[in-house]
Design a protein around this motif. Structure first.
Motif, PDB file in Angstrom:
ATOM      1  N   ARG A  11       0.826  -1.207   0.000  1.00 37.51           N
ATOM      2  CA  ARG A  11       0.000   0.000   0.000  1.00 37.51           C
ATOM      3  C   ARG A  11       0.858   1.254   0.000  1.00 37.51           C
ATOM      4  NH1 ARG A  11      -3.366  -2.376   4.964  1.00 37.51           N
ATOM      5  NH2 ARG A  11      -4.364  -4.125   3.883  1.00 37.51           N
ATOM      6  N   PHE A  12       1.967   1.205   0.728  1.00 40.64           N
ATOM      7  CA  PHE A  12       2.862   2.354   0.767  1.00 40.64           C
ATOM      8  C   PHE A  12       3.427   2.622  -0.621  1.00 40.64           C
ATOM      9  CE2 PHE A  12       6.667   4.791   1.409  1.00 40.64           C
ATOM     10  CZ  PHE A  12       6.375   5.616   2.490  1.00 40.64           C
ATOM     11  N   ARG A  13       3.847   1.567  -1.317  1.00 40.09           N
ATOM     12  CA  ARG A  13       4.384   1.733  -2.662  1.00 40.09           C
ATOM     13  C   ARG A  13       3.334   2.347  -3.586  1.00 40.09           C
ATOM     14  NH1 ARG A  13       4.312  -3.143  -4.430  1.00 40.09           N
ATOM     15  NH2 ARG A  13       6.123  -3.821  -3.226  1.00 40.09           N
ATOM     16  N   ALA A  14       2.094   1.881  -3.478  1.00 38.49           N
ATOM     17  CA  ALA A  14       1.030   2.404  -4.330  1.00 38.49           C
ATOM     18  C   ALA A  14       0.725   3.870  -4.011  1.00 38.49           C
ATOM     19  CB  ALA A  14      -0.227   1.554  -4.174  1.00 38.49           C
ATOM     20  N   ALA A  15       0.799   4.220  -2.725  1.00 35.32           N
ATOM     21  CA  ALA A  15       0.432   5.573  -2.315  1.00 35.32           C
ATOM     22  C   ALA A  15       1.548   6.582  -2.556  1.00 35.32           C
ATOM     23  CB  ALA A  15       0.039   5.580  -0.838  1.00 35.32           C
ATOM     24  N   PHE A  16       2.796   6.171  -2.368  1.00 38.32           N
ATOM     25  CA  PHE A  16       3.908   7.118  -2.398  1.00 38.32           C
ATOM     26  C   PHE A  16       4.861   6.921  -3.569  1.00 38.32           C
ATOM     27  CE2 PHE A  16       2.476   6.863   2.000  1.00 38.32           C
ATOM     28  CZ  PHE A  16       2.357   8.200   2.339  1.00 38.32           C
ATOM     29  N   GLY A  17       4.693   5.826  -4.298  1.00 42.61           N
ATOM     30  CA  GLY A  17       5.508   5.623  -5.485  1.00 42.61           C
ATOM     31  C   GLY A  17       6.937   5.221  -5.229  1.00 42.61           C
ATOM     32  N   ARG A  18       7.223   4.669  -4.062  1.00 42.96           N
ATOM     33  CA  ARG A  18       8.583   4.203  -3.768  1.00 42.96           C
ATOM     34  C   ARG A  18       8.519   2.996  -2.830  1.00 42.96           C
ATOM     35  NH1 ARG A  18       8.209   9.291  -1.120  1.00 42.96           N
ATOM     36  NH2 ARG A  18       8.098   9.122   1.161  1.00 42.96           N
ATOM     37  N   GLU A  19       9.582   2.215  -2.881  1.00 42.11           N
ATOM     38  CA  GLU A  19       9.688   1.047  -2.015  1.00 42.11           C
ATOM     39  C   GLU A  19      10.067   1.481  -0.606  1.00 42.11           C
ATOM     40  OE1 GLU A  19       9.131  -2.113  -2.605  1.00 42.11           O
ATOM     41  OE2 GLU A  19       8.811  -2.038  -4.771  1.00 42.11           O
ATOM     42  N   ALA A  20       9.485   0.803   0.368  1.00 42.83           N
ATOM     43  CA  ALA A  20       9.875   1.026   1.762  1.00 42.83           C
ATOM     44  C   ALA A  20       9.537  -0.220   2.549  1.00 42.83           C
ATOM     45  CB  ALA A  20       9.152   2.234   2.362  1.00 42.83           C
ATOM     46  N   GLY A  21      10.528  -0.791   3.171  1.00 44.78           N
ATOM     47  CA  GLY A  21      10.245  -1.934   4.028  1.00 44.78           C
ATOM     48  C   GLY A  21       9.931  -3.180   3.232  1.00 44.78           C
ATOM     49  N   GLY A  22       8.815  -3.778   3.550  1.00 47.19           N
ATOM     50  CA  GLY A  22       8.533  -5.101   3.028  1.00 47.19           C
ATOM     51  C   GLY A  22       9.235  -6.140   3.875  1.00 47.19           C
ATOM     52  N   LEU A  23       9.310  -7.345   3.358  1.00 38.10           N
ATOM     53  CA  LEU A  23       9.961  -8.422   4.087  1.00 38.10           C
ATOM     54  C   LEU A  23      11.428  -8.550   3.695  1.00 38.10           C
ATOM     55  CD1 LEU A  23       7.075 -11.048   3.879  1.00 38.10           C
ATOM     56  CD2 LEU A  23       7.615  -9.487   5.765  1.00 38.10           C
ATOM     57  N   ILE A  24      11.670  -8.570   2.389  1.00 37.54           N
ATOM     58  CA  ILE A  24      13.032  -8.581   1.875  1.00 37.54           C
ATOM     59  C   ILE A  24      13.127  -7.581   0.737  1.00 37.54           C
ATOM     60  CG2 ILE A  24      13.436 -10.998   2.504  1.00 37.54           C
ATOM     61  CD1 ILE A  24      13.102 -11.695  -0.478  1.00 37.54           C
ATOM     62  N   ALA A  25      14.334  -7.209   0.413  1.00 34.51           N
ATOM     63  CA  ALA A  25      14.579  -6.308  -0.715  1.00 34.51           C
ATOM     64  C   ALA A  25      15.462  -7.033  -1.715  1.00 34.51           C
ATOM     65  CB  ALA A  25      15.258  -5.030  -0.240  1.00 34.51           C
ATOM     66  N   ARG A  26      14.915  -7.274  -2.892  1.00 31.55           N
ATOM     67  CA  ARG A  26      15.716  -7.860  -3.968  1.00 31.55           C
ATOM     68  C   ARG A  26      16.326  -6.734  -4.792  1.00 31.55           C
ATOM     69  NH1 ARG A  26      11.741 -12.672  -6.316  1.00 31.55           N
ATOM     70  NH2 ARG A  26      11.674 -13.926  -4.417  1.00 31.55           N
ATOM     71  N   TYR A  27      17.541  -6.957  -5.224  1.00 28.17           N
ATOM     72  CA  TYR A  27      18.240  -5.949  -6.011  1.00 28.17           C
ATOM     73  C   TYR A  27      18.487  -6.498  -7.409  1.00 28.17           C
ATOM     74  CZ  TYR A  27      18.715  -3.331  -1.745  1.00 28.17           C
ATOM     75  OH  TYR A  27      18.426  -2.624  -0.602  1.00 28.17           O
ATOM     76  N   SER A  28      18.177  -5.685  -8.400  1.00 26.39           N
ATOM     77  CA  SER A  28      18.321  -6.096  -9.788  1.00 26.39           C
ATOM     78  C   SER A  28      19.747  -6.554 -10.064  1.00 26.39           C
ATOM     79  CB  SER A  28      17.968  -4.929 -10.716  1.00 26.39           C
ATOM     80  OG  SER A  28      18.406  -5.196 -12.036  1.00 26.39           O
ATOM     81  N   PRO A  29      19.925  -7.700 -10.712  1.00 25.77           N
ATOM     82  CA  PRO A  29      21.291  -8.169 -10.990  1.00 25.77           C
ATOM     83  C   PRO A  29      22.047  -7.259 -11.950  1.00 25.77           C
ATOM     84  CG  PRO A  29      19.673  -9.524 -12.120  1.00 25.77           C
ATOM     85  CD  PRO A  29      18.906  -8.640 -11.192  1.00 25.77           C
ATOM     86  N   ASP A  30      21.327  -6.459 -12.730  1.00 23.01           N
ATOM     87  CA  ASP A  30      21.985  -5.599 -13.713  1.00 23.01           C
ATOM     88  C   ASP A  30      22.415  -4.262 -13.120  1.00 23.01           C
ATOM     89  OD1 ASP A  30      21.620  -7.506 -15.776  1.00 23.01           O
ATOM     90  OD2 ASP A  30      19.539  -6.844 -15.981  1.00 23.01           O
ATOM     91  N   THR A  31      21.543  -3.661 -12.309  1.00 24.36           N
ATOM     92  CA  THR A  31      21.834  -2.332 -11.780  1.00 24.36           C
ATOM     93  C   THR A  31      22.162  -2.326 -10.301  1.00 24.36           C
ATOM     94  OG1 THR A  31      19.509  -1.919 -11.231  1.00 24.36           O
ATOM     95  CG2 THR A  31      20.242  -1.361 -13.463  1.00 24.36           C
ATOM     96  N   LEU A  32      21.837  -3.423  -9.598  1.00 23.85           N
ATOM     97  CA  LEU A  32      21.958  -3.516  -8.143  1.00 23.85           C
ATOM     98  C   LEU A  32      21.113  -2.457  -7.441  1.00 23.85           C
ATOM     99  CD1 LEU A  32      25.680  -4.520  -7.553  1.00 23.85           C
ATOM    100  CD2 LEU A  32      23.639  -5.907  -7.197  1.00 23.85           C
ATOM    101  N   ASP A  33      20.075  -1.958  -8.150  1.00 25.81           N
ATOM    102  CA  ASP A  33      19.073  -1.109  -7.529  1.00 25.81           C
ATOM    103  C   ASP A  33      17.954  -1.985  -7.005  1.00 25.81           C
ATOM    104  OD1 ASP A  33      20.439   1.208  -8.187  1.00 25.81           O
ATOM    105  OD2 ASP A  33      19.438   1.374 -10.133  1.00 25.81           O
ATOM    106  N   ARG A  34      17.277  -1.496  -5.952  1.00 24.71           N
ATOM    107  CA  ARG A  34      16.166  -2.269  -5.409  1.00 24.71           C
ATOM    108  C   ARG A  34      15.088  -2.434  -6.464  1.00 24.71           C
ATOM    109  NH1 ARG A  34      13.348  -1.926   0.526  1.00 24.71           N
ATOM    110  NH2 ARG A  34      11.597  -3.295   0.063  1.00 24.71           N
TER     111      ARG A  34
END
Length: 409
Positions: free
Chosen positions: A238-261
């Protein structure tokens, strides 16, 4: 609006916009800037309809928070290190009473020897106290996680710690985008306590429980924690939908290409090694692993955002196909290894992943990119043990003889 703020200031402003009814304050480094900022806002009226309570100890701070929450008020406090241990009895009581207090823990090493710098030994000492424990990788997450913490804690009836690395985050300035008061009002439901002490309707909270019922009370806490992972994940969505950014969750996966969340990053089935970490060292790992990825080294990154409840299913899904799992741990279970590693090992039980525990940064020692890169290369070469201490100074330290232990370097 994006602005440059010290981490403590970003947290204080966000907490104020969550509209706590009571803030309990006792200063201990490195969380002091948070409660100082809240005191200024309470005095000037920016933090309205809130009783700001100066207390004489950390134990008193949690005790006042318990009383405020039990009386029907949204309650907040902050602490660190020995302060968290000093309030330990009350920390357990808050959870056992089902009071959704939110507390910032500015992670700091626990003495002796006395040390004011960052590691995770304070929060890990309270890992079984019955609190949600959410860890921030940067100052943006540190601020945003407090909104999610209030929402999840109040839905579940479980208190929540938001853990942010002391000094590394609390005293560091970074570009953040804070949720406005209006945005938080629209996102965070008004506080509706599940239980309230009322002189007109007398009741007891936290009463005596003998052997005939104590197991059942613990079992009920256990059941609430079984629901907690889904609740945290839902509020994070819900936070992502409301604010347009990732926050929290259970785990954070990072893109293998950019290493961005990247919430859509695939699991690690196609990589030889995945690094798992928690807290601000995730940012160091992004910088350390980027050149390795550019060289074609098959390494990926996963951050743990929720330590309690521990996201076993999500982590197993993210890591199950990785041949090596290297866990960077900021707390040590004496005689065993890294604390985070133990939980990762339980999640991966029955898989073919080989787990390496790398204990790093204890007492605030810098975690160097070059040292992390060396650990990754050695793991892929089969030269990294099950437990290692990053950049351990062996001069004058009695290191076991070869073959006597897997503790090396």
């Amino acid at each position: 609006m994006r602005e440059v703020l010290e981490g403590s200031q970003a947290v204080a402003r966000t907490v104020a916009r969550c509209r706590p009814g009571v803030v309990c304050a006792y200063p201990i480094s490195p969380q002091t800037h948070i409660v100082e900022a809240l005191s200024v806002m309470a005095r000037t009226g920016e933090l309205a309809d809130c009783e700001y309570v100066n207390v004489e100890s950390e134990f008193s701070a949690m005790s006042v928070a318990i009383g405020a929450s039990a009386a029907g008020s949204r309650a907040y406090t902050a602490t660190a290190s020995q302060g968290l241990l000093y309030m330990a009895e009350a920390v357990y009581n808050a959870a056992g009473m089902g009071l959704p207090i939110v507390m910032t823990v500015a992670n700091r090493a626990v003495g002796a020897p006395i040390n004011i710098w960052n590691d995770h030994s304070d929060a890990m000492a309270m890992r079984d106290a019955g609190w949600l424990q959410l860890f921030a990788a940067d100052n943006q997450e540190a601020a945003d996680l407090h909104v999610i913490a209030f929402a999840a804690a109040e839905e579940l009836g479980i208190p929540a710690m938001v853990c942010m690395d002391g000094f590394v985050l609390t005293h560091a300035s970074d570009v953040v985008e804070l949720a406005t008061a209006d945005q938080i009002d629209a996102f965070l439901p008004p506080y509706r306590p599940q239980q309230v002490l009322d002189v007109d309707h007398p009741t007891t909270i936290g009463t005596m429980a003998g052997p005939e019922s104590f197991t059942e009370t613990r079992y009920l806490q256990h059941l609430r924690f079984l629901d907690a992972a889904d609740v945290i994940a839902a509020w994070s969505d819900r936070f992502r939908a409301a604010f347009g950014r990732e926050a929290g969750g259970l785990i954070a996966r990072y893109s293998p290409d950019t290493l961005d969340r990247d919430a859509q990053a695939p699991p690690a089935s196609s990589t030889d090694l995945t690094v798992v970490a928690m807290g601000s060292v995730v940012g160091t790992l992004q910088a350390a692993l980027a050149p390795l990825r550019a060289e074609g080294v098959p390494v990926r990154l996963v951050g743990v955002s929720s330590f309690r409840p521990f996201p076993e299913a999500a982590l197993r899904d993210a890591l199950g196909g990785s041949r090596h799992v290297l866990v960077v741990d900021r707390a040590l279970e004496l005689g065993a290894g890294g604390v985070l590693t133990g939980s990762v090992g339980r999640a991966l039980a029955g898989t073919r992943s080989r787990i390496h525990s790398v204990v790093a940064g204890l007492g605030g020692r810098p975690i160097l990119e070059a040292s992390l890169q060396d650990a990754v290369r050695r793991a892929l070469a089969g030269d990294l043990g099950a437990l290692e201490f990053l950049d351990l100074k062996t001069g004058g330290v009695p290191v076991p003889a070869a073959g006597a232990s897997e503790v090396t370097r």
